[in-house]
Design a protein around this motif. Structure first.
Motif, PDB file in Angstrom:
ATOM      1  N   GLN A  16      51.211  34.003  43.731  1.00 55.90           N
ATOM      2  CA  GLN A  16      51.428  35.270  43.014  1.00 55.90           C
ATOM      3  C   GLN A  16      51.567  35.052  41.503  1.00 55.90           C
ATOM      4  OE1 GLN A  16      53.931  37.780  45.120  1.00 55.90           O
ATOM      5  NE2 GLN A  16      53.858  39.448  43.641  1.00 55.90           N
ATOM      6  N   GLY A  17      50.815  35.841  40.740  1.00 51.43           N
ATOM      7  CA  GLY A  17      50.923  35.802  39.268  1.00 51.43           C
ATOM      8  C   GLY A  17      50.555  34.477  38.644  1.00 51.43           C
ATOM      9  N   ALA A  18      49.789  33.645  39.362  1.00 51.71           N
ATOM     10  CA  ALA A  18      49.548  32.283  38.875  1.00 51.71           C
ATOM     11  C   ALA A  18      48.408  32.183  37.869  1.00 51.71           C
ATOM     12  CB  ALA A  18      49.231  31.371  40.067  1.00 51.71           C
ATOM     13  N   ASP A  31      51.182  39.149  34.762  1.00 47.01           N
ATOM     14  CA  ASP A  31      51.306  40.502  34.191  1.00 47.01           C
ATOM     15  C   ASP A  31      50.409  40.709  32.963  1.00 47.01           C
ATOM     16  OD1 ASP A  31      53.042  41.206  36.103  1.00 47.01           O
ATOM     17  OD2 ASP A  31      54.861  41.091  34.857  1.00 47.01           O
ATOM     18  N   SER A  32      50.299  39.670  32.147  1.00 48.71           N
ATOM     19  CA  SER A  32      49.525  39.808  30.903  1.00 48.71           C
ATOM     20  C   SER A  32      48.047  39.465  31.104  1.00 48.71           C
ATOM     21  CB  SER A  32      50.106  38.866  29.856  1.00 48.71           C
ATOM     22  OG  SER A  32      50.070  37.542  30.387  1.00 48.71           O
ATOM     23  N   GLY A  33      47.656  39.157  32.339  1.00 51.60           N
ATOM     24  CA  GLY A  33      46.309  38.639  32.588  1.00 51.60           C
ATOM     25  C   GLY A  33      45.279  39.705  32.923  1.00 51.60           C
ATOM     26  N   ALA A  48      35.309  44.124  32.660  1.00 52.60           N
ATOM     27  CA  ALA A  48      36.595  43.527  32.271  1.00 52.60           C
ATOM     28  C   ALA A  48      37.699  44.539  32.561  1.00 52.60           C
ATOM     29  CB  ALA A  48      36.591  43.157  30.790  1.00 52.60           C
ATOM     30  N   ALA A  49      38.855  44.052  32.964  1.00 54.63           N
ATOM     31  CA  ALA A  49      39.986  44.951  33.248  1.00 54.63           C
ATOM     32  C   ALA A  49      41.284  44.177  33.085  1.00 54.63           C
ATOM     33  CB  ALA A  49      39.874  45.493  34.669  1.00 54.63           C
ATOM     34  N   ARG A  50      42.363  44.909  32.841  1.00 53.69           N
ATOM     35  CA  ARG A  50      43.688  44.293  32.811  1.00 53.69           C
ATOM     36  C   ARG A  50      44.306  44.418  34.209  1.00 53.69           C
ATOM     37  NH1 ARG A  50      43.068  41.141  29.327  1.00 53.69           N
ATOM     38  NH2 ARG A  50      45.245  40.597  29.684  1.00 53.69           N
ATOM     39  N   ALA A  51      45.138  43.454  34.547  1.00 57.23           N
ATOM     40  CA  ALA A  51      45.750  43.494  35.877  1.00 57.23           C
ATOM     41  C   ALA A  51      46.813  44.585  35.978  1.00 57.23           C
ATOM     42  CB  ALA A  51      46.376  42.143  36.215  1.00 57.23           C
ATOM     43  N   ARG A  52      47.481  44.877  34.861  1.00 52.66           N
ATOM     44  CA  ARG A  52      48.560  45.898  34.913  1.00 52.66           C
ATOM     45  C   ARG A  52      48.569  46.765  33.665  1.00 52.66           C
ATOM     46  NH1 ARG A  52      49.885  41.427  37.373  1.00 52.66           N
ATOM     47  NH2 ARG A  52      50.155  41.731  39.590  1.00 52.66           N
ATOM     48  N   GLY A  68      44.008  26.664  27.393  1.00 50.17           N
ATOM     49  CA  GLY A  68      45.297  26.746  28.085  1.00 50.17           C
ATOM     50  C   GLY A  68      45.330  27.728  29.247  1.00 50.17           C
ATOM     51  N   ALA A  69      44.264  28.519  29.416  1.00 52.72           N
ATOM     52  CA  ALA A  69      44.300  29.547  30.481  1.00 52.72           C
ATOM     53  C   ALA A  69      44.193  28.923  31.868  1.00 52.72           C
ATOM     54  CB  ALA A  69      43.165  30.544  30.268  1.00 52.72           C
TER      55      ALA A  69
END
Ligand SMILES: C[S@@+](CC[C@H](N)C(=O)[O-])C[C@H]1O[C@@H](n2cnc3c(N)ncnc32)[C@H](O)[C@@H]1O
Length: 289
Positions: free
Chosen positions: A117-119, A148-150, A285-289, A51-52
């Motif tokens: 944005q944020g897609a 935000d959660s990506g 690996a990193a989180r966007a926010r 689903g990603a």
């Protein structure tokens, strides 16, 4: 598909369209075989699942875009972005042949292109993020496209000294080739080893706004050129990487002496399953926010 050689990465746009892109297309099967395990490791680390919505940066000839498409399934999607027209044409043809309806491609500079944005749930790359003129700007631009959660997951090379599969063929030809014109990029300049320093990787991503940054070593053995006879792998080693760049800069032809020197360097690594040599990459690996 067209992209003019302009903007901050114009030199790389020229390089990947005129010089390196056609070579990657020609050697696609060999390169895919050799580096597939490293890309799969980064996909695993990134936790990319069903689903990603994924952006594959510097997707090249498309192997990873198709692998990602399979992972995310019909409810997900993959957008491959690349500056190389010849490589993207290959990627599009491969996707059509599958067929993979959840994959599309854009001929664009990932540093400057305006992605929605944020897609994306994830931005992924297999060795496609080391060529930005301004890496902080590029990773910040990519971050705007992440939800935000990506997050972000990619694999890049550790320094040349940690990658004998590239350094040994180079060392073998050093005494036989005029190295005075060999390009010696400054540390951190765009090129395969620009993200070799893990502290620099952390600093770039931190400055670009990412959080929870992990830079993990991946030490493995690669099958040089994806396998084949020793002579085939000698040809491959003279066509890719620093040895090939040194030969091109020298303007010299590949002589039998040069081939023999590379053969001597590679033969201790020859096995029943091709030439197997150590390689070292970072899985980031990193989180966007
Ligand atoms: C080492 S190749 C890797 C290709 C592919 N990811 C693979 O693993 O087979 C680097 C790729 O990054 C692409 N690239 C370099 N700079 C880029 C940029 N600014 N934006 C998008 N793609 C870029 C190149 O055109 C090339 O396809």
């Amino acid at each position: 598909m067209s992209l003019s050689a302009s903007g901050p990465n114009s030199e790389q746009i020229r390089y990947w369209n005129e010089q390196s892109g056609p070579k990657w297309v020609r050697l696609e099967t060999r390169l895919d075989e050799q580096i597939a395990p490293l890309g799969l490791a980064a996909m695993q680390t990134g936790g990319i699942g069903a689903g990603a919505k994924v952006l594959d940066v510097g997707c090249g000839c498309g192997q990873t875009s198709l692998q990602l498409a399979e992972r995310v399934g019909e409810s997900g999607s993959v957008l491959g972005a690349d500056i190389s027209g010849p490589m993207l044409e290959r990627a599009a043809a491969r996707a059509k042949a599958v067929p993979a309806a959840n994959v599309s491609f854009v001929h664009a500079d990932a540093q400057t292109h305006t992605f929605p944005q944020g897609a994306f749930d994830a931005v992924f790359s297999r060795f496609g993020v080391m060529f930005f003129a301004d890496p902080v700007a590029a990773f910040a631009n990519l971050r705007r496209g992440i939800a935000d959660s990506g997050g972000l997951a990619f694999v890049c090379w550790q320094p040349l000294s940690e990658n004998p599969w590239m350094s040994e063929p180079m060392a073998a030809i050093a005494g036989l080739v005029d190295l005075s014109n060999t390009p010696r990029p400054a540390p951190g300049a765009p090129g395969p080893f620009s993200m070799g320093d893990p502290d620099r990787v952390r600093a770039i991503l931190g400055d670009a706004g990412y959080t929870s940054i992990d830079v993990d070593p991946l030490r493995t053995e690669v099958s040089l050129g994806g396998g084949g006879t020793l002579d085939e792998i000698v040809d491959f080693a003279l066509e890719m990487g620093p040895a090939s760049a040194a030969l091109k800069a020298s303007g010299q032809d590949v002589t039998q002496e040069i081939r023999d020197a590379v053969r001597d360097a590679l033969s201790p690594h020859a096995t029943g399953k091709g030439v197997r040599m150590d390689a070292a990459a970072w899985v980031v690996a990193a989180r966007a926010r």
